[in-house]
Design a protein around this motif. Structure first.
Motif, PDB file in Angstrom:
ATOM      1  N   ILE B   4       0.859  -1.195   0.000  1.00  0.00           N
ATOM      2  CA  ILE B   4       0.000   0.000   0.000  1.00  0.00           C
ATOM      3  C   ILE B   4       0.889   1.236   0.000  1.00  0.00           C
ATOM      4  N   CYS B  23      -4.245   6.944  -1.350  1.00  0.00           N
ATOM      5  CA  CYS B  23      -3.962   5.582  -0.919  1.00  0.00           C
ATOM      6  C   CYS B  23      -4.160   4.651  -2.110  1.00  0.00           C
ATOM      7  N   GLN B  25      -3.270   0.579  -3.564  1.00  0.00           N
ATOM      8  CA  GLN B  25      -2.778  -0.755  -3.225  1.00  0.00           C
ATOM      9  C   GLN B  25      -2.723  -1.640  -4.466  1.00  0.00           C
ATOM     10  N   MET B  32     -10.827  -1.759   1.860  1.00  0.00           N
ATOM     11  CA  MET B  32      -9.866  -0.713   2.222  1.00  0.00           C
ATOM     12  C   MET B  32     -10.434   0.135   3.349  1.00  0.00           C
ATOM     13  N   SER B  93      -5.664  -2.197   3.942  1.00  0.00           N
ATOM     14  CA  SER B  93      -6.495  -3.024   3.073  1.00  0.00           C
ATOM     15  C   SER B  93      -6.521  -4.441   3.606  1.00  0.00           C
TER      16      SER B  93
END
Lengths: 112, 113
Positions: B4, B23, B25, B32, B93
């Motif tokens: 992430i 953010c 990932q 998340m 996540s």
């Protein structure tokens, strides 16, 4: 009252000591129990994961869950200065996609 | 390597401004989360999303907004309605179907100036 209680410390021990970190909780539906380690100004990283009751060992770390007492512990043997961090307990219910509930975190310092 | 990514690492906001924290990932995780961390208060859940185009308020959602248009991305906007935004913000996540724990980003430190 918080759903998960964790003594924030700070806890200071000499190198080589056995460290015991603990959390208590009130929700009897919690089934997943975790310990995270967080270094200063970093994100937490998963350290130990336990489902339901029992013990789990990984190297110098042992996680214990006592569901009858609603109490979980993390033991660190032969503690090292590199173990100095904040340790957060976390737990969740069985239901799919359940959210984690975190303890406040215990700040640990291991002195060389 | 999968993980992430949160950006920026440090962010400064003036009074009355909205700011957005990123953010991303690449773990192919369904769920998340956004947390706020303050000294003495632990991690508090702001918003979470279990699938694309759907999200739910956490315990302290007032003054924040999110979107989840892509599986990989879950940006958080801190609006001017958030009266005390100075904090360390963490994105996480998880696989989502069962709880195997969260993977966290390295955090964004937001300071009001």
């Amino acid at each position: 009252q918080k759903e998960v209680e964790q003594d924030p410390g700070p806890l200071s021990v000499p190198e080589g000591a056995i460290v015991s970190l603990n959390c208590t909780y009130s929700n009897s539906a919690f089934q997943y129990f975790m310990w995270y380690r967080q270094y200063s100004r970093k994100g937490p990283e998963l350290l130990m994961y336990t489902y339901s009751s029992g013990n789990k060992e990984d190297g110098r770390f042992t996680a214990q869950v006592d569901k009858s007492s609603k109490y979980i512990s993390l033991f660190i043997r032969d503690s090292q200065p590199s173990d100095s961090a904040t340790y957060l307990c976390a737990m969740s219910e069985e239901t799919s996609g359940s959210r984690l509930t975190f303890g406040e975190g215990t700040q640990l310092t291991v002195n060389p | 390597d999968g993980g992430i990514t949160q950006s920026p690492k440090y962010l400064f906001r003036k009074e009355g401004q909205n700011v957005t924290l990123s953010c991303e990932q690449n773990l192919n995780h369904d769920a998340m989360y956004w947390y706020r961390q303050d000294p003495g208060q632990g991690l508090r859940l702001i918003y979470y999303s279990q699938i694309v185009n759907d999200f739910q308020k956490g315990d302290i959602a007032e003054g924040y907004s999110v979107s989840r248009e892509k599986k990989e991305s879950f940006p958080l906007t801190v609006t001017s309605a958030q009266k005390n935004p100075t904090a360390f913000y963490l994105c996480a996540s998880s696989i989502g179907a069962r709880n195997y724990g969260y993977t966290f980003g390295s955090g964004t430190r937001l300071t009001v100036v």
